[in-house]
Design a protein around this motif. Sequence first.
Motif, PDB file in Angstrom:
ATOM      1  N   CYS A   2      -5.524 -34.537  -6.648  1.00  0.00           N
ATOM      2  CA  CYS A   2      -4.460 -34.202  -5.709  1.00  0.00           C
ATOM      3  C   CYS A   2      -5.041 -33.971  -4.330  1.00  0.00           C
ATOM      4  O   CYS A   2      -6.194 -33.577  -4.179  1.00  0.00           O
ATOM      5  CB  CYS A   2      -3.718 -32.959  -6.177  1.00  0.00           C
ATOM      6  SG  CYS A   2      -2.914 -33.221  -7.763  1.00  0.00           S
ATOM      7  N   TYR A  54       3.508 -36.253 -13.365  1.00  0.00           N
ATOM      8  CA  TYR A  54       3.303 -34.863 -12.955  1.00  0.00           C
ATOM      9  C   TYR A  54       2.054 -34.303 -13.627  1.00  0.00           C
ATOM     10  O   TYR A  54       1.583 -34.816 -14.650  1.00  0.00           O
ATOM     11  CB  TYR A  54       4.527 -33.995 -13.293  1.00  0.00           C
ATOM     12  CG  TYR A  54       4.803 -33.825 -14.773  1.00  0.00           C
ATOM     13  CD1 TYR A  54       4.106 -32.887 -15.549  1.00  0.00           C
ATOM     14  CD2 TYR A  54       5.784 -34.587 -15.409  1.00  0.00           C
ATOM     15  CE1 TYR A  54       4.356 -32.729 -16.898  1.00  0.00           C
ATOM     16  CE2 TYR A  54       6.054 -34.434 -16.758  1.00  0.00           C
ATOM     17  CZ  TYR A  54       5.338 -33.505 -17.501  1.00  0.00           C
ATOM     18  OH  TYR A  54       5.593 -33.352 -18.837  1.00  0.00           O
ATOM     19  N   ARG A  55       1.545 -33.230 -13.026  1.00  0.00           N
ATOM     20  CA  ARG A  55       0.408 -32.509 -13.598  1.00  0.00           C
ATOM     21  C   ARG A  55       0.643 -31.018 -13.397  1.00  0.00           C
ATOM     22  O   ARG A  55       0.914 -30.580 -12.276  1.00  0.00           O
ATOM     23  CB  ARG A  55      -0.904 -32.924 -12.942  1.00  0.00           C
ATOM     24  CG  ARG A  55      -2.135 -32.297 -13.612  1.00  0.00           C
ATOM     25  CD  ARG A  55      -3.413 -32.807 -13.004  1.00  0.00           C
ATOM     26  NE  ARG A  55      -4.579 -32.367 -13.762  1.00  0.00           N
ATOM     27  CZ  ARG A  55      -5.841 -32.714 -13.477  1.00  0.00           C
ATOM     28  NH1 ARG A  55      -6.080 -33.516 -12.434  1.00  0.00           N
ATOM     29  NH2 ARG A  55      -6.835 -32.282 -14.214  1.00  0.00           N
ATOM     30  N   ASN A  68      -7.098 -24.833  -8.529  1.00  0.00           N
ATOM     31  CA  ASN A  68      -6.648 -26.059  -9.202  1.00  0.00           C
ATOM     32  C   ASN A  68      -7.289 -26.224 -10.575  1.00  0.00           C
ATOM     33  O   ASN A  68      -7.750 -27.312 -10.953  1.00  0.00           O
ATOM     34  CB  ASN A  68      -6.921 -27.294  -8.340  1.00  0.00           C
ATOM     35  CG  ASN A  68      -6.072 -27.308  -7.084  1.00  0.00           C
ATOM     36  OD1 ASN A  68      -5.126 -26.548  -6.961  1.00  0.00           O
ATOM     37  ND2 ASN A  68      -6.430 -28.166  -6.143  1.00  0.00           N
ATOM     38  N   ASP A  74      -3.935 -27.381 -18.798  1.00  0.00           N
ATOM     39  CA  ASP A  74      -4.013 -28.455 -17.814  1.00  0.00           C
ATOM     40  C   ASP A  74      -3.369 -29.659 -18.479  1.00  0.00           C
ATOM     41  O   ASP A  74      -3.935 -30.265 -19.395  1.00  0.00           O
ATOM     42  CB  ASP A  74      -5.472 -28.739 -17.439  1.00  0.00           C
ATOM     43  CG  ASP A  74      -5.609 -29.916 -16.486  1.00  0.00           C
ATOM     44  OD1 ASP A  74      -4.585 -30.553 -16.165  1.00  0.00           O
ATOM     45  OD2 ASP A  74      -6.746 -30.212 -16.077  1.00  0.00           O
ATOM     46  N   SER A  75      -2.187 -29.991 -18.064  1.00  0.00           N
ATOM     47  CA  SER A  75      -1.447 -31.064 -18.722  1.00  0.00           C
ATOM     48  C   SER A  75      -2.069 -32.432 -18.482  1.00  0.00           C
ATOM     49  O   SER A  75      -1.737 -33.394 -19.185  1.00  0.00           O
ATOM     50  CB  SER A  75       0.002 -31.085 -18.233  1.00  0.00           C
ATOM     51  OG  SER A  75       0.073 -31.536 -16.887  1.00  0.00           O
ATOM     52  N   ASP A  76      -2.989 -32.493 -17.497  1.00  0.00           N
ATOM     53  CA  ASP A  76      -3.488 -33.768 -16.992  1.00  0.00           C
ATOM     54  C   ASP A  76      -2.280 -34.562 -16.488  1.00  0.00           C
ATOM     55  O   ASP A  76      -1.143 -34.111 -16.553  1.00  0.00           O
ATOM     56  CB  ASP A  76      -4.278 -34.532 -18.053  1.00  0.00           C
ATOM     57  CG  ASP A  76      -5.365 -35.406 -17.422  1.00  0.00           C
ATOM     58  OD1 ASP A  76      -5.253 -35.702 -16.217  1.00  0.00           O
ATOM     59  OD2 ASP A  76      -6.322 -35.762 -18.130  1.00  0.00           O
ATOM     60  N   TRP A  77      -2.536 -35.736 -15.968  1.00  0.00           N
ATOM     61  CA  TRP A  77      -1.424 -36.516 -15.435  1.00  0.00           C
ATOM     62  C   TRP A  77      -0.604 -37.102 -16.576  1.00  0.00           C
ATOM     63  O   TRP A  77      -1.132 -37.759 -17.464  1.00  0.00           O
ATOM     64  CB  TRP A  77      -1.932 -37.627 -14.522  1.00  0.00           C
ATOM     65  CG  TRP A  77      -2.349 -37.108 -13.175  1.00  0.00           C
ATOM     66  CD1 TRP A  77      -3.620 -36.970 -12.708  1.00  0.00           C
ATOM     67  CD2 TRP A  77      -1.485 -36.631 -12.155  1.00  0.00           C
ATOM     68  NE1 TRP A  77      -3.614 -36.433 -11.452  1.00  0.00           N
ATOM     69  CE2 TRP A  77      -2.301 -36.210 -11.066  1.00  0.00           C
ATOM     70  CE3 TRP A  77      -0.103 -36.498 -12.021  1.00  0.00           C
ATOM     71  CZ2 TRP A  77      -1.795 -35.697  -9.895  1.00  0.00           C
ATOM     72  CZ3 TRP A  77       0.416 -35.980 -10.848  1.00  0.00           C
ATOM     73  CH2 TRP A  77      -0.426 -35.591  -9.800  1.00  0.00           C
ATOM     74  N   ILE A  78       0.687 -36.798 -16.549  1.00  0.00           N
ATOM     75  CA  ILE A  78       1.622 -37.323 -17.548  1.00  0.00           C
ATOM     76  C   ILE A  78       2.569 -38.275 -16.836  1.00  0.00           C
ATOM     77  O   ILE A  78       3.257 -37.895 -15.882  1.00  0.00           O
ATOM     78  CB  ILE A  78       2.406 -36.182 -18.221  1.00  0.00           C
ATOM     79  CG1 ILE A  78       1.441 -35.275 -18.995  1.00  0.00           C
ATOM     80  CG2 ILE A  78       3.498 -36.735 -19.122  1.00  0.00           C
ATOM     81  CD1 ILE A  78       2.106 -34.064 -19.611  1.00  0.00           C
ATOM     82  N   VAL A 103       2.426 -27.124  -9.941  1.00  0.00           N
ATOM     83  CA  VAL A 103       2.589 -28.504 -10.370  1.00  0.00           C
ATOM     84  C   VAL A 103       2.403 -29.430  -9.174  1.00  0.00           C
ATOM     85  O   VAL A 103       2.748 -29.076  -8.032  1.00  0.00           O
ATOM     86  CB  VAL A 103       3.979 -28.712 -11.018  1.00  0.00           C
ATOM     87  CG1 VAL A 103       5.094 -28.396 -10.043  1.00  0.00           C
ATOM     88  CG2 VAL A 103       4.130 -30.120 -11.568  1.00  0.00           C
ATOM     89  N   LYS A 106       3.238 -37.366  -8.682  1.00  0.00           N
ATOM     90  CA  LYS A 106       2.970 -38.644  -8.027  1.00  0.00           C
ATOM     91  C   LYS A 106       4.298 -39.294  -7.683  1.00  0.00           C
ATOM     92  O   LYS A 106       5.269 -39.211  -8.453  1.00  0.00           O
ATOM     93  CB  LYS A 106       2.155 -39.555  -8.938  1.00  0.00           C
ATOM     94  CG  LYS A 106       0.706 -39.095  -9.125  1.00  0.00           C
ATOM     95  CD  LYS A 106      -0.069 -40.058 -10.012  1.00  0.00           C
ATOM     96  CE  LYS A 106      -1.514 -39.603 -10.178  1.00  0.00           C
ATOM     97  NZ  LYS A 106      -2.289 -40.525 -11.067  1.00  0.00           N
ATOM     98  N   ALA A 112      -0.394 -39.044  -5.138  1.00  0.00           N
ATOM     99  CA  ALA A 112      -0.275 -37.651  -5.571  1.00  0.00           C
ATOM    100  C   ALA A 112       0.151 -36.747  -4.416  1.00  0.00           C
ATOM    101  O   ALA A 112      -0.273 -36.929  -3.272  1.00  0.00           O
ATOM    102  CB  ALA A 112      -1.601 -37.159  -6.144  1.00  0.00           C
TER     103      ALA A 112
END
Length: 913
Positions: A2, A54-55, A68, A74-78, A103, A106, A112
């Motif tokens: 990000c 989203y993350r 951060n 940490d959902s990582d990028w979904i 949160v 993108k 991002a």
Amino acid sequence: MCLSAGYSQSSIVPVDLTCEYRTDPVGLDVPRPRLGWVLKAADDTRHGQRQSAYRIFVSHSRASVDKNTGDMWDSDWIASDEMQQIEYKGKPLQSDRTYFWKVAVKDEKGVASLFSKTAQWSTGLFTQEEWTARWIGASEVYDPAQGDNKMYDPWFRKSFNLKKKPARSTLFVASVGYHEVYVNGRKIDHPVLEPAVTDHTKRARYLAYDIAPALQPGKNVIGLWLGMSWSIYAPYVTSDKPRTPIVVAQADIYNTNGERMMRIATDESWKTHPSPNKLNGNWGFGVGGYGGEIWDANKEIKNWNTISLDDRDWKKAIVYHPRLTLSAQQVETNRLYEVPPAGVEKRSDGSYKVDMGVNFAGWVQIAVKGNPGDTVRFLFSEREQEEMTFGLQSAYVLDQSGKGVFRNRFNYGSGRWITIRGVSSAPALNDIEGWMIRTAFDDAATFECSDPLQNWIYSTVKWTFENLSLGGYVVDCPQRERFGYGGDAHATSETGMFNYKMGAFYTKWLEDWRDVQGTEPMTGNMNDTAWARKQAGSGRYFGNGVLPQSAPTYHGGGGPAWGGIVVTLPWLMYRHYGDTRVLEENFAMIGKWLDFLDSHTENNLLQRYGGSWDFLGDWLWPNATAEGMNNDKPETLCLNNCYRVYNLRTAAKIARVIGCTAEAEKWERQAEASAKAIHAAFYDSEDHSYADRSMANLAAALYGNVMPPELRRTVIDRLEKEILVNRNGHIHVGITAGAMLFKVLRDEGRDDLIYAMTSKTDYPGWSFMRDNEATTIWEMWEKDLPGHSLLHSSYLYPGAWYIDGVAGIRRDDAVPGFRKFIVRVPRPEDTALSWAKASFDSPSGTIRSHWTRENGGLRLSLTVPPNTAATVWIPTEEGAAVGEASGFAKEIARKNGYVLFEAPAGKYEFKIE
């Protein structure tokens, strides 16, 4: 990665973060809370902004999440465009902790965004075993044989020592009866009349209070003040708890290293003493009403909640053992909203009459003077010509100073006028303050149009709804009954959702309905014993799918359309908020309810069941009391059968959404079989109406869709005739059928028929109320019948239409949660309006609609929030061109006198010259 703070090339940024529908909630006991946000456009002159991923970072500390990192999740990028109802999927949450989260997203190009601002939530206690505190109360217990309450609201206090100032400490407090919390003389937080109203045969809700800032090294004292209120309410009587206010409270106190210094918990070591305040009267409909409060200034102890008090003469608290589940309060607390007085008039008998300018439910504060020891009385009235209505009155006993200030604490009044008796001089206007009390959900809409009458209806409906929303459920009226009727909920729930952020509120209320299921309705003998839950007679616990007519309050009459709110409300929440969990949590209750109705069905037709007040049809239509409402006539049987079919059809939709195919197919078969039976039994083929040919049964038949498909348009035409010809444009339904009627007409796009009814200026109608100086919506279309409320939930159903009809902001059935929505401008012939504008904070962002008609032309200004899309319906003549300057809105169809456009996110100006 990000981008760093201060710079972003992304077209969107996440804002307005929520957890379980609320902003930074405290004390949640949801193991997997749902997170949400909406999106702000970096440049609102652009179009097509959307989210592609989203993350989420969740951490146990603000410092960690600010770096951060997400040490909890940490959902990582979904890759997803979802931004609501995002379930937490990190490490298991711990009790009594605060979690911080943010949160990033993108955009449509995969760029991002900046991270959002940091939000947070705190947890409550996840298991009953974590509670070591004990329930305590005073020794004095309410005796219904003595009539009115004689007990003063009790104080409780506990002193203790700390070696150093703590870093954090949360006090969890649950009570039967209202409570307030004090630490070292300081009131903690500012909610009033808490906790939310709850079925105290099963449950008590706790609130979380941050007490660390008020604690200090050395001696400290925690004070709890309890109010009588629901602790003596007859339907909550059980053998395991007393009829007196009781409380359980617990706090762990931590140092800066995160080590627990000590635990404070209620037990027999706490001290208790009567306060100067007590309930005036009783608590409940049919047992003397809800009274008010009496403050005796001679009993004041100014320092009761400070370390300076010598409490050696206070009594020890009594430990009680109620069998109650402790649950976090998942709904907003009550708050005060100012109501300034309008005037004070001296009357010939020496009393004074205060006009508060508006009918409201809430608190007052009044400074008074009189003779030492005298009692000053405050009588509340909804009607100018009556000194008191519904027995609502409070009092202040003067001490030797002969002056004092009355202020409500654990009860509230309802009315517009206050008669003051027993004072020696006139109270000045600036000696009087007033506050409306309601659950503190946020506003979600604004509306205004060219018609002053429609503006009056809209604002008065909203004001009335707010006054009915105290305590985490909607009451029928705040003065006479205070019950959470399911039938009244049908008349209010969509008005609530389109104008306020009601997700947490309705989630809590549905839990109340689950709690009361299995208990027969509270009809029959009107006395304290017979109304007590699980006693002989009314209110017996059956354990089946039966539902009382109200929750969490049990009392009152009703019928299938009252209990059936347990099907309707979850479905509305799913469509409005995209909430599938609400369907899953209430699915078992829905199935039991439908099974109960099945047990009273013969040859596919629902039969009358229960007592004389348990199978009501429509309620309070014009002149209903003269005609007789509670009857066994065919019209009631027809309406309730149509409603059952609506329940079955809705339940089948719910079942399909959550993957319960067998139940869906069963309920669909039942609905079709019953619809055929209803049509065969009640349809008049010559008149194209049902049962008694009433507006109510026409609406009910359309609501349940009981006619063959080829006849639906014919029945709608017959309903149009009933409204415009037979009733000359007037409404002729009450609470139950009125909600059905407005729902049918809104779904059919018949703004013309709704406008006809809302614009009539004589009886019956909303203008009749306005012209008779109403400031709130009445219980009945008539004003002057005695014993009826002038602040009521009966006719609030236009409140949703102003947003989704006049302003045209409508849900799209294909996509719940307003990720896609419809904006349909009314046709010129539908209303006499020249303009209307509204904003609506949908779950997916703020939608704005402003249309204007002038010289035969039309202009529509529309804002479609990021990550959403709108289908725009512009009414126009055949072949006419519709201009749209941006070029981003694409014409997709022409039908039924409308030009349809598909519009992605952005601002638009549509024109017909």
